[in-house]
Design a protein around this motif. Structure first.
Motif, PDB file in Angstrom:
ATOM      1  N   GLY A   1       0.828  -1.194   0.000  1.00  0.00           N
ATOM      2  CA  GLY A   1       0.000   0.000   0.000  1.00  0.00           C
ATOM      3  C   GLY A   1       0.863   1.245   0.000  1.00  0.00           C
ATOM      4  N   PRO A   2       0.219   2.414   0.094  1.00  0.00           N
ATOM      5  CA  PRO A   2       0.983   3.666   0.101  1.00  0.00           C
ATOM      6  C   PRO A   2       2.126   3.599   1.111  1.00  0.00           C
ATOM      7  N   SER A   3       3.319   3.992   0.670  1.00  0.00           N
ATOM      8  CA  SER A   3       4.536   3.784   1.454  1.00  0.00           C
ATOM      9  C   SER A   3       5.421   5.021   1.428  1.00  0.00           C
ATOM     10  N   SER A   4       6.138   5.224   2.524  1.00  0.00           N
ATOM     11  CA  SER A   4       7.146   6.284   2.566  1.00  0.00           C
ATOM     12  C   SER A   4       8.395   5.783   1.839  1.00  0.00           C
ATOM     13  N   LEU A   5       9.292   6.703   1.539  1.00  0.00           N
ATOM     14  CA  LEU A   5      10.536   6.306   0.884  1.00  0.00           C
ATOM     15  C   LEU A   5      11.336   5.358   1.763  1.00  0.00           C
TER      16      LEU A   5
ATOM     17  N   ASP B   1       3.131  14.029   9.050  1.00  0.00           N
ATOM     18  CA  ASP B   1       4.415  14.712   8.910  1.00  0.00           C
ATOM     19  C   ASP B   1       4.544  15.188   7.469  1.00  0.00           C
ATOM     20  N   LYS B   2       4.283  16.451   7.239  1.00  0.00           N
ATOM     21  CA  LYS B   2       4.256  17.004   5.876  1.00  0.00           C
ATOM     22  C   LYS B   2       5.622  16.939   5.176  1.00  0.00           C
ATOM     23  N   ARG B   3       6.694  16.711   5.943  1.00  0.00           N
ATOM     24  CA  ARG B   3       8.020  16.591   5.327  1.00  0.00           C
ATOM     25  C   ARG B   3       8.222  15.218   4.684  1.00  0.00           C
ATOM     26  N   LYS B   4       7.440  14.261   5.111  1.00  0.00           N
ATOM     27  CA  LYS B   4       7.549  12.886   4.627  1.00  0.00           C
ATOM     28  C   LYS B   4       6.682  12.706   3.387  1.00  0.00           C
ATOM     29  N   VAL B   5       7.227  12.022   2.371  1.00  0.00           N
ATOM     30  CA  VAL B   5       6.516  11.782   1.117  1.00  0.00           C
ATOM     31  C   VAL B   5       5.945  10.366   1.121  1.00  0.00           C
ATOM     32  N   ILE B   6       4.690  10.252   0.716  1.00  0.00           N
ATOM     33  CA  ILE B   6       4.029   8.952   0.603  1.00  0.00           C
ATOM     34  C   ILE B   6       3.856   8.637  -0.885  1.00  0.00           C
ATOM     35  N   VAL B   7       4.262   7.432  -1.259  1.00  0.00           N
ATOM     36  CA  VAL B   7       4.197   6.962  -2.643  1.00  0.00           C
ATOM     37  C   VAL B   7       3.012   6.013  -2.768  1.00  0.00           C
ATOM     38  N   SER B   8       2.171   6.252  -3.751  1.00  0.00           N
ATOM     39  CA  SER B   8       1.055   5.342  -4.013  1.00  0.00           C
ATOM     40  C   SER B   8       0.969   5.091  -5.512  1.00  0.00           C
ATOM     41  N   LEU B   9       0.348   3.983  -5.870  1.00  0.00           N
ATOM     42  CA  LEU B   9       0.184   3.654  -7.283  1.00  0.00           C
ATOM     43  C   LEU B   9      -0.977   4.428  -7.875  1.00  0.00           C
ATOM     44  N   THR B  10      -0.813   4.846  -9.098  1.00  0.00           N
ATOM     45  CA  THR B  10      -1.926   5.398  -9.866  1.00  0.00           C
ATOM     46  C   THR B  10      -2.670   4.209 -10.479  1.00  0.00           C
ATOM     47  N   GLU B  11      -3.785   4.486 -11.123  1.00  0.00           N
ATOM     48  CA  GLU B  11      -4.506   3.407 -11.810  1.00  0.00           C
ATOM     49  C   GLU B  11      -3.620   2.787 -12.892  1.00  0.00           C
ATOM     50  N   ALA B  12      -2.853   3.611 -13.599  1.00  0.00           N
ATOM     51  CA  ALA B  12      -1.937   3.089 -14.624  1.00  0.00           C
ATOM     52  C   ALA B  12      -0.864   2.199 -13.994  1.00  0.00           C
ATOM     53  N   GLY B  13      -0.382   2.584 -12.823  1.00  0.00           N
ATOM     54  CA  GLY B  13       0.605   1.771 -12.107  1.00  0.00           C
ATOM     55  C   GLY B  13       0.032   0.439 -11.663  1.00  0.00           C
ATOM     56  N   GLU B  14      -1.191   0.476 -11.131  1.00  0.00           N
ATOM     57  CA  GLU B  14      -1.883  -0.765 -10.734  1.00  0.00           C
ATOM     58  C   GLU B  14      -2.033  -1.690 -11.929  1.00  0.00           C
ATOM     59  N   GLN B  15      -2.472  -1.131 -13.044  1.00  0.00           N
ATOM     60  CA  GLN B  15      -2.683  -1.930 -14.245  1.00  0.00           C
ATOM     61  C   GLN B  15      -1.366  -2.533 -14.740  1.00  0.00           C
ATOM     62  N   LEU B  16      -0.296  -1.734 -14.724  1.00  0.00           N
ATOM     63  CA  LEU B  16       1.000  -2.238 -15.178  1.00  0.00           C
ATOM     64  C   LEU B  16       1.474  -3.391 -14.297  1.00  0.00           C
ATOM     65  N   VAL B  17       1.306  -3.276 -12.989  1.00  0.00           N
ATOM     66  CA  VAL B  17       1.704  -4.363 -12.089  1.00  0.00           C
ATOM     67  C   VAL B  17       0.904  -5.625 -12.406  1.00  0.00           C
ATOM     68  N   ARG B  18      -0.412  -5.498 -12.538  1.00  0.00           N
ATOM     69  CA  ARG B  18      -1.260  -6.662 -12.842  1.00  0.00           C
ATOM     70  C   ARG B  18      -0.857  -7.317 -14.163  1.00  0.00           C
ATOM     71  N   GLU B  19      -0.556  -6.507 -15.166  1.00  0.00           N
ATOM     72  CA  GLU B  19      -0.184  -7.042 -16.484  1.00  0.00           C
ATOM     73  C   GLU B  19       1.210  -7.666 -16.486  1.00  0.00           C
ATOM     74  N   THR B  20       2.091  -7.151 -15.649  1.00  0.00           N
ATOM     75  CA  THR B  20       3.493  -7.559 -15.681  1.00  0.00           C
ATOM     76  C   THR B  20       3.788  -8.749 -14.783  1.00  0.00           C
ATOM     77  N   GLN B  21       3.045  -8.917 -13.699  1.00  0.00           N
ATOM     78  CA  GLN B  21       3.357  -9.993 -12.754  1.00  0.00           C
ATOM     79  C   GLN B  21       3.425 -11.382 -13.387  1.00  0.00           C
ATOM     80  N   PRO B  22       2.516 -11.756 -14.284  1.00  0.00           N
ATOM     81  CA  PRO B  22       2.661 -13.093 -14.901  1.00  0.00           C
ATOM     82  C   PRO B  22       3.976 -13.242 -15.683  1.00  0.00           C
ATOM     83  N   HIS B  23       4.389 -12.179 -16.359  1.00  0.00           N
ATOM     84  CA  HIS B  23       5.658 -12.212 -17.095  1.00  0.00           C
ATOM     85  C   HIS B  23       6.829 -12.309 -16.112  1.00  0.00           C
ATOM     86  N   ALA B  24       6.731 -11.611 -14.996  1.00  0.00           N
ATOM     87  CA  ALA B  24       7.794 -11.635 -13.988  1.00  0.00           C
ATOM     88  C   ALA B  24       7.942 -13.032 -13.395  1.00  0.00           C
ATOM     89  N   ALA B  25       6.833 -13.715 -13.171  1.00  0.00           N
ATOM     90  CA  ALA B  25       6.897 -15.088 -12.672  1.00  0.00           C
ATOM     91  C   ALA B  25       7.607 -15.974 -13.693  1.00  0.00           C
TER      92      ALA B  25
END
Length: 154
Positions: A60-64, A99-123
């Motif tokens: 899920g959304p994660s700090s650096l 903590d406004k100094r800390k950056v949280i990284v989350s996936l966009t819909e395009a990022g979610e889609q890329l992960v779903r499409e790529t995972q079978p190839h990665a396996a």
């Protein structure tokens, strides 16, 4: 490994770099990276970018700092990866609520889609990387690699 059992006492030990663990691990890693690039289906996606996307997908959304821990990628490198993924609209950045100094990284819909499409190839990449190993060797390889990198054993 070269046989050194018939060496005379006091004779120098021969150092063969090509039989050293670091060299062999590097060659195995290079093979894995070549297989990744040939089979992943996205020529712009590197392996380290993919594991970063997977870490955010899985945790899920994660700090650096959380990404650094999850991916074992150093801080300077993770920042560059995050910038490149953000430029491709695969992740979004926002300040943490507490903590406004800390950056949280989350996936966009395009990022979610890329992960779903790529995972079978990665396996398939893992399968191809270990294709020369029989099932028992594969289990042993993964067990030994995990044991080598297990920091809690130190």
């Amino acid at each position: 490994m070269p046989d050194t059992t018939d060496k005379k006492p006091g004779s120098p030990v021969t150092y063969d770099f090509s039989e050293q663990v670091g060299h062999l691990l590097r060659k195995a890693y290079q093979r894995n990276m070549a297989i990744f690039q040939q089979n992943i289906g996205n020529s712009q996606l590197t392996a380290v970018q993919f594991i970063t996307l997977c870490a955010v997908h899985d945790h899920g959304p994660s700090s650096l700092s959380e990404l650094i821990k999850a991916t074992a990628v150093d801080q300077a490198t993770i920042r560059g990866i995050v910038e490149r993924l953000q430029a491709r609209d695969l992740i979004a950045l926002k300040p943490a609520q507490h903590d406004k100094r800390k950056v949280i990284v989350s996936l966009t819909e395009a990022g979610e889609q890329l992960v779903r499409e790529t995972q079978p190839h990665a396996a398939q990449v893992s399968e191809l990387t270990m294709s020369r190993l029989n099932p028992a060797e594969r289990v042993a390889m993964l067990y030994l690699l995990r044991k080598m990198v297990d920091e809690s054993a130190d």
